[in-house]
Design a protein around this motif. Structure first.
Motif, PDB file in Angstrom:
ATOM      1  N   ALA A  70       0.830  -1.202   0.000  1.00 25.84           N
ATOM      2  CA  ALA A  70       0.000   0.000   0.000  1.00 25.84           C
ATOM      3  C   ALA A  70       0.864   1.252   0.000  1.00 25.84           C
ATOM      4  CB  ALA A  70      -0.909   0.007   1.224  1.00 25.84           C
ATOM      5  N   GLN A  71       0.435   2.248  -0.723  1.00 26.45           N
ATOM      6  CA  GLN A  71       1.041   3.569  -0.837  1.00 26.45           C
ATOM      7  C   GLN A  71       2.355   3.598  -1.627  1.00 26.45           C
ATOM      8  OE1 GLN A  71       1.151   4.441   3.347  1.00 26.45           O
ATOM      9  NE2 GLN A  71      -0.505   5.906   3.127  1.00 26.45           N
ATOM     10  N   VAL A  72       2.872   2.454  -2.033  1.00 26.25           N
ATOM     11  CA  VAL A  72       4.094   2.443  -2.839  1.00 26.25           C
ATOM     12  C   VAL A  72       3.686   2.594  -4.306  1.00 26.25           C
ATOM     13  CG1 VAL A  72       6.147   1.156  -3.533  1.00 26.25           C
ATOM     14  CG2 VAL A  72       5.312   0.990  -1.182  1.00 26.25           C
ATOM     15  N   VAL A  73       4.137   3.676  -4.915  1.00 25.44           N
ATOM     16  CA  VAL A  73       3.814   3.951  -6.313  1.00 25.44           C
ATOM     17  C   VAL A  73       4.815   3.260  -7.225  1.00 25.44           C
ATOM     18  CG1 VAL A  73       3.629   5.764  -8.059  1.00 25.44           C
ATOM     19  CG2 VAL A  73       2.705   6.135  -5.778  1.00 25.44           C
ATOM     20  N   HIS A  74       6.095   3.383  -6.873  1.00 24.23           N
ATOM     21  CA  HIS A  74       7.131   2.866  -7.759  1.00 24.23           C
ATOM     22  C   HIS A  74       8.390   2.599  -6.949  1.00 24.23           C
ATOM     23  CE1 HIS A  74       9.108   2.096 -11.531  1.00 24.23           C
ATOM     24  NE2 HIS A  74       9.978   3.084 -11.387  1.00 24.23           N
ATOM     25  N   ALA A  75       9.153   1.622  -7.372  1.00 19.20           N
ATOM     26  CA  ALA A  75      10.467   1.346  -6.793  1.00 19.20           C
ATOM     27  C   ALA A  75      11.384   0.936  -7.930  1.00 19.20           C
ATOM     28  CB  ALA A  75      10.374   0.238  -5.748  1.00 19.20           C
ATOM     29  N   VAL A  76      12.644   1.281  -7.772  1.00 19.85           N
ATOM     30  CA  VAL A  76      13.618   0.973  -8.821  1.00 19.85           C
ATOM     31  C   VAL A  76      14.988   0.844  -8.175  1.00 19.85           C
ATOM     32  CG1 VAL A  76      14.019   3.398  -9.380  1.00 19.85           C
ATOM     33  CG2 VAL A  76      14.476   1.669 -11.097  1.00 19.85           C
ATOM     34  N   ILE A  77      15.829   0.050  -8.785  1.00 19.78           N
ATOM     35  CA  ILE A  77      17.226  -0.029  -8.386  1.00 19.78           C
ATOM     36  C   ILE A  77      18.041   0.537  -9.540  1.00 19.78           C
ATOM     37  CG2 ILE A  77      19.148  -1.548  -7.770  1.00 19.78           C
ATOM     38  CD1 ILE A  77      17.081  -3.440  -6.537  1.00 19.78           C
ATOM     39  N   GLU A  83      21.607   4.770 -13.948  1.00 22.00           N
ATOM     40  CA  GLU A  83      20.912   3.975 -14.966  1.00 22.00           C
ATOM     41  C   GLU A  83      20.085   2.888 -14.288  1.00 22.00           C
ATOM     42  OE1 GLU A  83      20.982   4.621 -18.286  1.00 22.00           O
ATOM     43  OE2 GLU A  83      22.188   6.376 -17.751  1.00 22.00           O
ATOM     44  N   SER A  84      18.891   2.693 -14.776  1.00 20.28           N
ATOM     45  CA  SER A  84      17.981   1.722 -14.184  1.00 20.28           C
ATOM     46  C   SER A  84      18.463   0.291 -14.408  1.00 20.28           C
ATOM     47  CB  SER A  84      16.594   1.903 -14.799  1.00 20.28           C
ATOM     48  OG  SER A  84      15.711   0.949 -14.287  1.00 20.28           O
ATOM     49  N   LEU A  85      18.454  -0.491 -13.312  1.00 18.94           N
ATOM     50  CA  LEU A  85      18.802  -1.910 -13.403  1.00 18.94           C
ATOM     51  C   LEU A  85      17.561  -2.790 -13.376  1.00 18.94           C
ATOM     52  CD1 LEU A  85      21.808  -1.963 -10.908  1.00 18.94           C
ATOM     53  CD2 LEU A  85      21.900  -1.880 -13.404  1.00 18.94           C
ATOM     54  N   THR A  86      16.423  -2.207 -13.059  1.00 16.45           N
ATOM     55  CA  THR A  86      15.169  -2.958 -13.009  1.00 16.45           C
ATOM     56  C   THR A  86      14.187  -2.372 -14.012  1.00 16.45           C
ATOM     57  OG1 THR A  86      14.389  -1.555 -11.206  1.00 16.45           O
ATOM     58  CG2 THR A  86      15.422  -3.639 -10.593  1.00 16.45           C
ATOM     59  N   THR A  87      13.257  -3.205 -14.433  1.00 17.65           N
ATOM     60  CA  THR A  87      12.307  -2.771 -15.459  1.00 17.65           C
ATOM     61  C   THR A  87      10.850  -2.915 -15.038  1.00 17.65           C
ATOM     62  OG1 THR A  87      12.360  -4.985 -16.446  1.00 17.65           O
ATOM     63  CG2 THR A  87      13.878  -3.340 -17.345  1.00 17.65           C
ATOM     64  N   TYR A  88      10.589  -3.428 -13.825  1.00 18.96           N
ATOM     65  CA  TYR A  88       9.203  -3.675 -13.430  1.00 18.96           C
ATOM     66  C   TYR A  88       8.453  -2.364 -13.216  1.00 18.96           C
ATOM     67  CZ  TYR A  88       5.030  -4.999 -10.961  1.00 18.96           C
ATOM     68  OH  TYR A  88       3.713  -5.151 -10.608  1.00 18.96           O
ATOM     69  N   LEU A  89       7.249  -2.282 -13.777  1.00 20.28           N
ATOM     70  CA  LEU A  89       6.337  -1.156 -13.582  1.00 20.28           C
ATOM     71  C   LEU A  89       4.965  -1.694 -13.214  1.00 20.28           C
ATOM     72  CD1 LEU A  89       7.152   0.995 -16.742  1.00 20.28           C
ATOM     73  CD2 LEU A  89       7.835   1.480 -14.398  1.00 20.28           C
ATOM     74  N   ASP A  90       4.350  -1.095 -12.222  1.00 22.02           N
ATOM     75  CA  ASP A  90       2.975  -1.439 -11.876  1.00 22.02           C
ATOM     76  C   ASP A  90       2.061  -0.638 -12.793  1.00 22.02           C
ATOM     77  OD1 ASP A  90       0.553  -2.094 -10.795  1.00 22.02           O
ATOM     78  OD2 ASP A  90       0.915  -1.155  -8.847  1.00 22.02           O
ATOM     79  N   LEU A  91       1.652  -1.254 -13.894  1.00 23.85           N
ATOM     80  CA  LEU A  91       0.865  -0.543 -14.903  1.00 23.85           C
ATOM     81  C   LEU A  91      -0.556  -0.228 -14.448  1.00 23.85           C
ATOM     82  CD1 LEU A  91       2.128  -2.435 -18.072  1.00 23.85           C
ATOM     83  CD2 LEU A  91       2.849  -0.205 -17.204  1.00 23.85           C
ATOM     84  N   ASN A  92      -0.970  -0.772 -13.303  1.00 26.23           N
ATOM     85  CA  ASN A  92      -2.295  -0.462 -12.772  1.00 26.23           C
ATOM     86  C   ASN A  92      -2.292   0.802 -11.921  1.00 26.23           C
ATOM     87  OD1 ASN A  92      -3.480  -2.756 -13.931  1.00 26.23           O
ATOM     88  ND2 ASN A  92      -2.772  -4.021 -12.233  1.00 26.23           N
ATOM     89  N   ASP A  93      -1.110   1.301 -11.576  1.00 27.08           N
ATOM     90  CA  ASP A  93      -1.019   2.488 -10.732  1.00 27.08           C
ATOM     91  C   ASP A  93      -1.357   3.738 -11.543  1.00 27.08           C
ATOM     92  OD1 ASP A  93       0.139   3.502  -7.975  1.00 27.08           O
ATOM     93  OD2 ASP A  93       0.850   4.862  -9.550  1.00 27.08           O
ATOM     94  N   PHE A  94      -2.181   4.587 -10.953  1.00 28.04           N
ATOM     95  CA  PHE A  94      -2.646   5.819 -11.591  1.00 28.04           C
ATOM     96  C   PHE A  94      -1.484   6.730 -11.984  1.00 28.04           C
ATOM     97  CE2 PHE A  94      -3.706  10.317 -10.786  1.00 28.04           C
ATOM     98  CZ  PHE A  94      -4.620  10.522 -11.803  1.00 28.04           C
ATOM     99  N   TYR A  95      -0.557   6.933 -11.064  1.00 22.34           N
ATOM    100  CA  TYR A  95       0.570   7.837 -11.331  1.00 22.34           C
ATOM    101  C   TYR A  95       1.487   7.284 -12.427  1.00 22.34           C
ATOM    102  CZ  TYR A  95      -0.845  10.265  -7.085  1.00 22.34           C
ATOM    103  OH  TYR A  95      -1.551  10.952  -6.135  1.00 22.34           O
ATOM    104  N   ILE A  96       1.697   5.983 -12.429  1.00 21.87           N
ATOM    105  CA  ILE A  96       2.534   5.359 -13.457  1.00 21.87           C
ATOM    106  C   ILE A  96       1.873   5.522 -14.826  1.00 21.87           C
ATOM    107  CG2 ILE A  96       3.496   3.179 -14.298  1.00 21.87           C
ATOM    108  CD1 ILE A  96       5.011   4.234 -11.902  1.00 21.87           C
ATOM    109  N   GLN A  97       0.570   5.283 -14.888  1.00 24.83           N
ATOM    110  CA  GLN A  97      -0.150   5.432 -16.153  1.00 24.83           C
ATOM    111  C   GLN A  97      -0.035   6.854 -16.690  1.00 24.83           C
ATOM    112  OE1 GLN A  97      -4.181   4.232 -15.364  1.00 24.83           O
ATOM    113  NE2 GLN A  97      -3.665   2.064 -15.212  1.00 24.83           N
ATOM    114  N   ASN A  98      -0.238   7.851 -15.821  1.00 27.97           N
ATOM    115  CA  ASN A  98      -0.148   9.250 -16.254  1.00 27.97           C
ATOM    116  C   ASN A  98       1.266   9.613 -16.694  1.00 27.97           C
ATOM    117  OD1 ASN A  98      -2.832   9.653 -15.828  1.00 27.97           O
ATOM    118  ND2 ASN A  98      -2.583  10.753 -13.910  1.00 27.97           N
ATOM    119  N   THR A  99       2.252   9.121 -15.956  1.00 29.32           N
ATOM    120  CA  THR A  99       3.643   9.425 -16.298  1.00 29.32           C
ATOM    121  C   THR A  99       4.031   8.780 -17.615  1.00 29.32           C
ATOM    122  OG1 THR A  99       4.179   9.613 -13.957  1.00 29.32           O
ATOM    123  CG2 THR A  99       6.015   9.316 -15.462  1.00 29.32           C
ATOM    124  N   LEU A 100       3.621   7.542 -17.834  1.00 31.43           N
ATOM    125  CA  LEU A 100       3.934   6.874 -19.097  1.00 31.43           C
ATOM    126  C   LEU A 100       3.290   7.593 -20.281  1.00 31.43           C
ATOM    127  CD1 LEU A 100       3.697   3.096 -18.159  1.00 31.43           C
ATOM    128  CD2 LEU A 100       5.753   4.403 -18.706  1.00 31.43           C
TER     129      LEU A 100
END
Length: 191
Positions: A70-77, A83-100
């Motif tokens: 809960a409340q976690v929008v995004h995490a990355v390593i 440079e991003s080492l991870t590629t996972y995105l929660d595509l159901n998250d509102f903020y992620i959808q708007n940013t994409l």
């Protein structure tokens, strides 16, 4: 005179409600920061082996586990160069959808920089260390809008109750003043 006293009382009570609101928001931000730091520390500690082996699927699994909370929008390593080492995105998250929708690139590090521009979101960075060498950084972005909305609702409730109490006390002061001070003075002036 009575109105002045009532006004002073109301201002004092509303100021007190505002101070409590500020303290509450500050406390909630601290709680959120501690939560983000603990998530980042947990992510940092479990990622060391996967980083050494360069196991991207394991890293993505760890990121998925963190972002499912809960409340976690995004995490990355990200590596030491950002440079991003991870590629996972929660595509159901509102903020992620708007940013994409606003970006041409799907790089997680770039997404974090865009998410940091949103006022409701707070990001925290934690270094991933192995034998005193920084391998990477874990970045966790959290949504604090629920905390802020709860604080605002509580503040509005306090202001409303303060106004009602102030109105009740002001009316009480007025009637007491009128009955015990003004009425005897008026009866003396009629004589």
């Amino acid at each position: 005179m009575v109105l002045l006293m009532s006004g002073i009382l109301l201002v004092a009570m509303i100021t007190n409600a505002y101070m409590q609101f500020r303290d509450e928001v500050s406390t909630m931000e601290q709680v959120l920061k501690v939560r983000a730091q603990s998530l980042g520390q947990m992510l940092s500690s479990v990622s060391i082996d996967a980083l050494i082996d360069y196991d991207v699927s394991k890293l993505n699994k760890y990121i998925q586990d963190v972002t499912s909370q809960a409340q976690v929008v995004h995490a990355v390593i990200v590596d030491t160069q950002g440079e991003s080492l991870t590629t996972y995105l929660d595509l159901n998250d509102f903020y992620i959808q708007n940013t994409l929708g606003t970006l041409n690139d799907v790089d997680s590090a770039l997404i974090v920089s865009e998410l940091e521009k949103i006022a409701e979101l707070v990001s925290y960075k934690v270094p991933v260390m192995y034998q005193d060498v920084m391998l990477a950084r874990a970045i966790v972005v959290l949504d604090n809008s629920e905390y802020v909305a709860a604080s605002v609702a509580k503040f509005q409730e306090k202001v409303l109750s303060t106004l009602l109490i102030g109105l009740f006390v002001g009316m009480g002061i007025y009637f007491v003043f009128r009955r015990y001070i003004l009425r005897p003075i008026m009866s003396l002036s009629l004589i």
